[in-house]
Design a protein around this motif. Sequence first.
Motif, PDB file in Angstrom:
ATOM      1  N   THR A   1     -68.097   7.542-112.974  1.00 55.27           N
ATOM      2  CA  THR A   1     -67.781   8.442-111.860  1.00 55.27           C
ATOM      3  C   THR A   1     -66.354   8.944-112.017  1.00 55.27           C
ATOM      4  OG1 THR A   1     -69.265   7.194-110.417  1.00 55.27           O
ATOM      5  CG2 THR A   1     -67.696   8.685-109.355  1.00 55.27           C
ATOM      6  N   LEU A   2     -66.204  10.264-111.935  1.00 59.17           N
ATOM      7  CA  LEU A   2     -64.901  10.911-112.022  1.00 59.17           C
ATOM      8  C   LEU A   2     -64.614  11.657-110.729  1.00 59.17           C
ATOM      9  CD1 LEU A   2     -65.285  12.518-115.588  1.00 59.17           C
ATOM     10  CD2 LEU A   2     -64.432  10.233-115.028  1.00 59.17           C
ATOM     11  N   ARG A   3     -63.334  11.910-110.476  1.00 60.77           N
ATOM     12  CA  ARG A   3     -62.919  12.678-109.317  1.00 60.77           C
ATOM     13  C   ARG A   3     -62.053  13.848-109.782  1.00 60.77           C
ATOM     14  NH1 ARG A   3     -62.782  11.030-104.161  1.00 60.77           N
ATOM     15  NH2 ARG A   3     -62.901   8.841-104.805  1.00 60.77           N
ATOM     16  N   ILE A   4     -62.156  14.982-109.111  1.00 61.05           N
ATOM     17  CA  ILE A   4     -61.278  16.115-109.385  1.00 61.05           C
ATOM     18  C   ILE A   4     -60.152  16.106-108.366  1.00 61.05           C
ATOM     19  CG2 ILE A   4     -61.068  18.613-109.497  1.00 61.05           C
ATOM     20  CD1 ILE A   4     -63.971  18.740-110.370  1.00 61.05           C
TER      21      ILE A   4
ATOM     22  N   TRP B   1     -60.369   9.035-113.279  1.00 59.35           N
ATOM     23  CA  TRP B   1     -61.378   7.972-113.335  1.00 59.35           C
ATOM     24  C   TRP B   1     -61.520   7.324-111.966  1.00 59.35           C
ATOM     25  CZ3 TRP B   1     -64.325   6.005-117.425  1.00 59.35           C
ATOM     26  CH2 TRP B   1     -64.938   4.785-117.208  1.00 59.35           C
ATOM     27  N   VAL B   2     -62.792   7.130-111.516  1.00 58.38           N
ATOM     28  CA  VAL B   2     -63.067   6.409-110.274  1.00 58.38           C
ATOM     29  C   VAL B   2     -63.642   5.039-110.575  1.00 58.38           C
ATOM     30  CG1 VAL B   2     -64.391   6.389-108.118  1.00 58.38           C
ATOM     31  CG2 VAL B   2     -63.399   8.531-108.962  1.00 58.38           C
ATOM     32  N   GLY B   3     -64.672   4.986-111.414  1.00 63.41           N
ATOM     33  CA  GLY B   3     -65.280   3.710-111.747  1.00 63.41           C
ATOM     34  C   GLY B   3     -66.492   3.882-112.626  1.00 63.41           C
ATOM     35  N   GLY B   4     -67.102   2.757-112.996  1.00 63.46           N
ATOM     36  CA  GLY B   4     -68.274   2.804-113.861  1.00 63.46           C
ATOM     37  C   GLY B   4     -69.200   1.652-113.578  1.00 63.46           C
ATOM     38  N   VAL B   5     -70.446   1.810-114.045  1.00 66.25           N
ATOM     39  CA  VAL B   5     -71.447   0.763-113.860  1.00 66.25           C
ATOM     40  C   VAL B   5     -72.390   0.789-115.052  1.00 66.25           C
ATOM     41  CG1 VAL B   5     -72.957   2.276-112.515  1.00 66.25           C
ATOM     42  CG2 VAL B   5     -73.174  -0.191-112.277  1.00 66.25           C
ATOM     43  N   THR B   6     -72.829  -0.379-115.495  1.00 64.54           N
ATOM     44  CA  THR B   6     -73.773  -0.479-116.607  1.00 64.54           C
ATOM     45  C   THR B   6     -75.196  -0.462-116.066  1.00 64.54           C
ATOM     46  OG1 THR B   6     -72.218  -1.752-117.945  1.00 64.54           O
ATOM     47  CG2 THR B   6     -74.547  -1.903-118.533  1.00 64.54           C
ATOM     48  N   VAL B   7     -76.041   0.410-116.655  1.00 63.27           N
ATOM     49  CA  VAL B   7     -77.443   0.501-116.219  1.00 63.27           C
ATOM     50  C   VAL B   7     -78.424   0.288-117.364  1.00 63.27           C
ATOM     51  CG1 VAL B   7     -76.998   1.978-114.238  1.00 63.27           C
ATOM     52  CG2 VAL B   7     -77.417   3.024-116.465  1.00 63.27           C
TER      53      VAL B   7
ATOM     54  N   LEU C   1     -66.683  14.685-106.575  1.00 61.49           N
ATOM     55  CA  LEU C   1     -67.026  13.608-107.490  1.00 61.49           C
ATOM     56  C   LEU C   1     -68.023  14.093-108.533  1.00 61.49           C
ATOM     57  CD1 LEU C   1     -67.495  10.639-105.012  1.00 61.49           C
ATOM     58  CD2 LEU C   1     -65.566  11.011-106.554  1.00 61.49           C
ATOM     59  N   ILE C   2     -67.886  13.563-109.732  1.00 64.66           N
ATOM     60  CA  ILE C   2     -68.745  13.911-110.862  1.00 64.66           C
ATOM     61  C   ILE C   2     -69.297  12.625-111.444  1.00 64.66           C
ATOM     62  CG2 ILE C   2     -68.798  14.979-113.154  1.00 64.66           C
ATOM     63  CD1 ILE C   2     -66.141  16.428-112.136  1.00 64.66           C
ATOM     64  N   LEU C   3     -70.574  12.651-111.812  1.00 63.21           N
ATOM     65  CA  LEU C   3     -71.202  11.495-112.448  1.00 63.21           C
ATOM     66  C   LEU C   3     -71.609  11.861-113.865  1.00 63.21           C
ATOM     67  CD1 LEU C   3     -72.117   8.554-111.835  1.00 63.21           C
ATOM     68  CD2 LEU C   3     -74.388   9.499-111.386  1.00 63.21           C
ATOM     69  N   VAL C   4     -71.280  10.999-114.821  1.00 65.23           N
ATOM     70  CA  VAL C   4     -71.595  11.213-116.236  1.00 65.23           C
ATOM     71  C   VAL C   4     -72.469  10.061-116.720  1.00 65.23           C
ATOM     72  CG1 VAL C   4     -70.673  11.488-118.570  1.00 65.23           C
ATOM     73  CG2 VAL C   4     -69.401  12.398-116.614  1.00 65.23           C
TER      74      VAL C   4
ATOM     75  N   HIS D   1     -65.862   3.728-105.047  1.00 66.23           N
ATOM     76  CA  HIS D   1     -65.475   2.937-106.223  1.00 66.23           C
ATOM     77  C   HIS D   1     -66.282   3.272-107.483  1.00 66.23           C
ATOM     78  CE1 HIS D   1     -64.595   0.446-102.594  1.00 66.23           C
ATOM     79  NE2 HIS D   1     -63.419   0.364-103.195  1.00 66.23           N
ATOM     80  N   GLY D   2     -67.379   4.047-107.333  1.00 69.77           N
ATOM     81  CA  GLY D   2     -68.184   4.397-108.493  1.00 69.77           C
ATOM     82  C   GLY D   2     -69.057   3.279-109.001  1.00 69.77           C
TER      83      GLY D   2
END
Length: 341
Positions: free
Chosen positions: A19-22, A29-35, A6-9, A71-72
């Motif tokens: 969050t991405l997956r190889i 694409w795995v998922g995203g969240v607003t921060v 897993l990779i986080l951008v 789920h990211g």
Amino acid sequence: MSNDALILVGNSKGGTLTTLRISDEQLAWVGGVTVGKGCSTFAVDHARHLLYVATSEPSPAIVTMRIDPAHGRHEEISRRGVSDPLAYLDVSPKGHMLLAASYHGGWGASYQVVDGVVVEESARLDHRNMHAALFDPTGHNAYFVSLGDDLIAQFATTADGGLTELSEPHVRATPGTGPRHLVFSPDAEHAYLLTEFTGEAIHFERGESGRLTRREEVPAFDVTRGLRTSSFGVDPMAGHLVWGADLALAAGGRWLLCTERTESTVGAVAVGADGRLSGPVVITDTETQPRGLTVSPDGEYVVVVGERSGQASLYRIYDDGNLVLQSQLETGEGPNWVRFL
């Protein structure tokens, strides 16, 4: 590398984490969240499945999140306000201490961490345009890189999250070079610094006390493309000037990778068994304005994110230092920080 890596951008302009997956050498694409906007640096505590993210909006803060690998959608568990936006965060190997650097505020600090909550500030130092703050791999020392004062401040860490200056408090860089980011070899015996204005990779040996001793430096960009030395406050794109950004060790420490944003390249500098740097530099054209990069735990894959392209690129690095593109994927607006989870 596991097919489920897993990779986080961090997408600074969009204020999101992606969050991405190889899978089969392809990014998915795995998922995203607003921060919050300005999420331009984060630190991963792998052992405790925690994430520390810096944001600038709605107000500057360090956000602690629990990692959701499925789920990211990483869950916020605490938020600590700080006086200025942050350029760099790093967490200690034991997870009990956090380092922060503020470029615009001109300060660095250490904080105690209790069960993932960032509590009181334990120590603070002031230097112009602080650009990095990180532990060595053992967590015994802490280092703060000041671009504006052309130095690295070096400390021993204490059990209560504090900092004690070493007998040589500062390692000076050549004035006007703009020291930016620092990385350590896995055995903690060597450190490598990238300068923003001259694009140099500088090698330091690290002694038993943690003191850094400068050994040599080499250009880490394509010297055939007409780039000139930059300086503070100028537009590097308008003047076609060197614009160094990020660095990482790859392939078991045999290559030091450095990004340069004006020509959008990654320069691979060979690292000898003794830690010394040698040329020539192997150049790979990459994402537009490559602000950040990271290397997989096995050292064989490299991910680069482009601030202006809005994408991440996955590469395999070969024995000759060449990066071969495997996959590209959009991540969000203004990606500039990336790490493996």
